[in-house]
Design a protein around this motif. Structure first.
Motif, PDB file in Angstrom:
ATOM      1  N   LYS A   1      28.242  29.369  38.937  1.00  0.00           N
ATOM      2  CA  LYS A   1      29.353  29.052  38.042  1.00  0.00           C
ATOM      3  C   LYS A   1      29.321  27.619  37.532  1.00  0.00           C
ATOM      4  CE  LYS A   1      32.343  32.397  40.425  1.00  0.00           C
ATOM      5  NZ  LYS A   1      33.622  32.593  41.141  1.00  0.00           N
TER       6      LYS A   1
ATOM      7  N   ALA B   1      37.674  32.528  32.886  1.00  0.00           N
ATOM      8  CA  ALA B   1      36.724  33.598  33.212  1.00  0.00           C
ATOM      9  C   ALA B   1      37.402  34.687  34.028  1.00  0.00           C
ATOM     10  CB  ALA B   1      35.538  33.010  33.976  1.00  0.00           C
ATOM     11  N   THR B   2      38.211  34.278  35.016  1.00  0.00           N
ATOM     12  CA  THR B   2      38.947  35.254  35.823  1.00  0.00           C
ATOM     13  C   THR B   2      39.911  36.065  34.955  1.00  0.00           C
ATOM     14  OG1 THR B   2      38.797  33.827  37.768  1.00  0.00           O
ATOM     15  CG2 THR B   2      40.504  35.520  37.794  1.00  0.00           C
ATOM     16  N   GLY B   3      40.470  35.399  33.945  1.00  0.00           N
ATOM     17  CA  GLY B   3      41.419  36.070  33.059  1.00  0.00           C
ATOM     18  C   GLY B   3      40.778  36.901  31.973  1.00  0.00           C
TER      19      GLY B   3
ATOM     20  N   LEU C   1      37.203  28.199  34.953  1.00  0.00           N
ATOM     21  CA  LEU C   1      37.166  29.225  35.987  1.00  0.00           C
ATOM     22  C   LEU C   1      38.325  30.205  35.837  1.00  0.00           C
ATOM     23  CD1 LEU C   1      36.167  27.052  39.082  1.00  0.00           C
ATOM     24  CD2 LEU C   1      34.697  28.559  37.732  1.00  0.00           C
ATOM     25  N   ASP C   2      39.495  29.669  35.541  1.00  0.00           N
ATOM     26  CA  ASP C   2      40.657  30.553  35.357  1.00  0.00           C
ATOM     27  C   ASP C   2      40.494  31.421  34.113  1.00  0.00           C
ATOM     28  OD1 ASP C   2      41.809  29.518  37.614  1.00  0.00           O
ATOM     29  OD2 ASP C   2      43.110  28.111  36.548  1.00  0.00           O
TER      30      ASP C   2
ATOM     31  N   ARG D   1      35.551  27.022  44.549  1.00  0.00           N
ATOM     32  CA  ARG D   1      36.144  26.375  43.370  1.00  0.00           C
ATOM     33  C   ARG D   1      35.895  24.862  43.390  1.00  0.00           C
ATOM     34  NH1 ARG D   1      40.297  28.316  39.968  1.00  0.00           N
ATOM     35  NH2 ARG D   1      41.612  26.739  39.001  1.00  0.00           N
TER      36      ARG D   1
END
Length: 332
Positions: A215, A233-235, A230-231, A161
């Motif tokens: 990323k 995409a994770t979500g 990033l969050d 990250r």
């Protein structure tokens, strides 16, 4: 009452090598006077210079980063007075000097190409680096590891990250006061970052580096924006466009926004503290958001609390807005 130390020649500057001063006839005794300190062996500087980075009266992360960079830059120029030939600043020191928002431990990181001998001294952390893993450039009068090789070098101590955030900072294309992009001012290109990640054998951390490069995107202007992306995409949110010029139907520029879901006419504004504390920024934001609304865009405004808070809600807020704007819930 003790007599004040005699003035030193102006051309020595605020920090200088002891050898240069002696060469101009300054005595060793004068170099031990209390108005001078010795940040590194063989270097002197005026004591009042050491608090110079604290003059910034602003507060918040931007101010902290500026003050840290001012300190590191001052120390780097001081050490450059006695820096061994062929050596260069690397690691976190180079990253800060390139302008990255990354913590600096205090000691300067100084590298040499293997098989050279890494410097060892008070305030210096020496590193020996394989030739294929580093390229060197001069920046603000200092020899530094290039932005791309600095980024890759930090894979041994940063998480994926953190590497993505640093990579985003290296690849960001700056804009001038008129909103025009200047690709020539980017610290590194994605091609250069990929080349650094694939440079060959390196210490442990290569896996994180190769995961991070997939990323990294061009367009994030702050670590907070990278964290949101990033969050998101994770979500499972669709991937947004970054650093987008928003225009009216007749082509007039309404504003430039960091995170845009064009298909759904949704803009996410990630606001640092300067949006609140700067009156001019606040007024510009109000005018911009009004223009966006008139052009049919919805704006979601997030702060660091929505992204980094103990119970972050930013992704949930944007998800609801996307669904309201016609998203079917499937990443695109």
């Amino acid at each position: 009452m003790p007599r004040p130390p005699c003035p030193l020649p102006d051309d020595l500057g605020r920090q200088f090598s002891a050898a240069r001063a002696v060469g101009q006839g300054i005595t060793r005794r004068r170099l031990r006077a209390k108005d001078l300190s010795s940040p590194f062996y063989g270097v002197r500087r005026y004591v009042d210079t050491e608090s110079g980075e604290g003059d910034d009266t602003e507060y918040g992360p931007l101010s902290i980063d500026r003050q840290q960079r001012a300190r590191v830059l001052r120390d780097a120029h001081a050490y450059a007075e006695v820096m061994p030939a062929g050596s260069f600043f690397c690691g976190r020191t180079a990253a800060v000097l390139h302008g990255a928002a990354i913590d600096h431990p205090g000691d300067l990181e100084v590298g040499v190409v293997s098989p050279g001998r890494a410097p060892r001294a008070r305030g210096i952390r020496g590193r020996r680096i394989a030739e294929h893993l580093v390229s060197v450039r001069t920046h603000e009068g200092l020899r530094l590891a290039s932005p791309a090789s600095t980024w890759a070098m930090l894979c041994t101590e940063l998480s994926v990250r953190e590497l993505v955030a640093l990579g985003d900072a290296m690849a960001r294309i700056p804009r001038d006061d008129f909103g025009r992009q200047h690709p020539e001012l980017a610290l590194a290109t994605l091609t250069q970052l990929h080349a650094a990640a694939d440079a060959g054998p390196r210490p442990p951390g290569t896996g994180r580096l190769r995961a991070a490069i997939q990323k990294v995107r061009v367009g994030s202007s702050s670590p907070l924006e990278t964290e949101y992306r990033l969050d998101a995409a994770t979500g499972g949110l669709p991937e947004p466009e970054l650093d987008v010029e928003i225009r009216s139907s007749n082509g007039r520029l309404l504003g430039i926004s960091e995170v845009v879901y064009r298909e759904f006419r949704l803009i996410v504004e990630i606001e640092g503290d300067h949006h609140r504390t700067s009156r001019s920024q606040w007024n510009r934001d109000i005018e911009k958001y009004q223009a966006y609304a008139e052009a049919g865009w919805e704006v979601v405004r997030l702060t660091s609390t929505h992204i980094r808070g103990s119970r972050p809600t930013g992704i949930s807020i944007v998800r609801k807005a996307l669904l309201r704007r016609g998203w079917d819930g499937a990443p695109k």
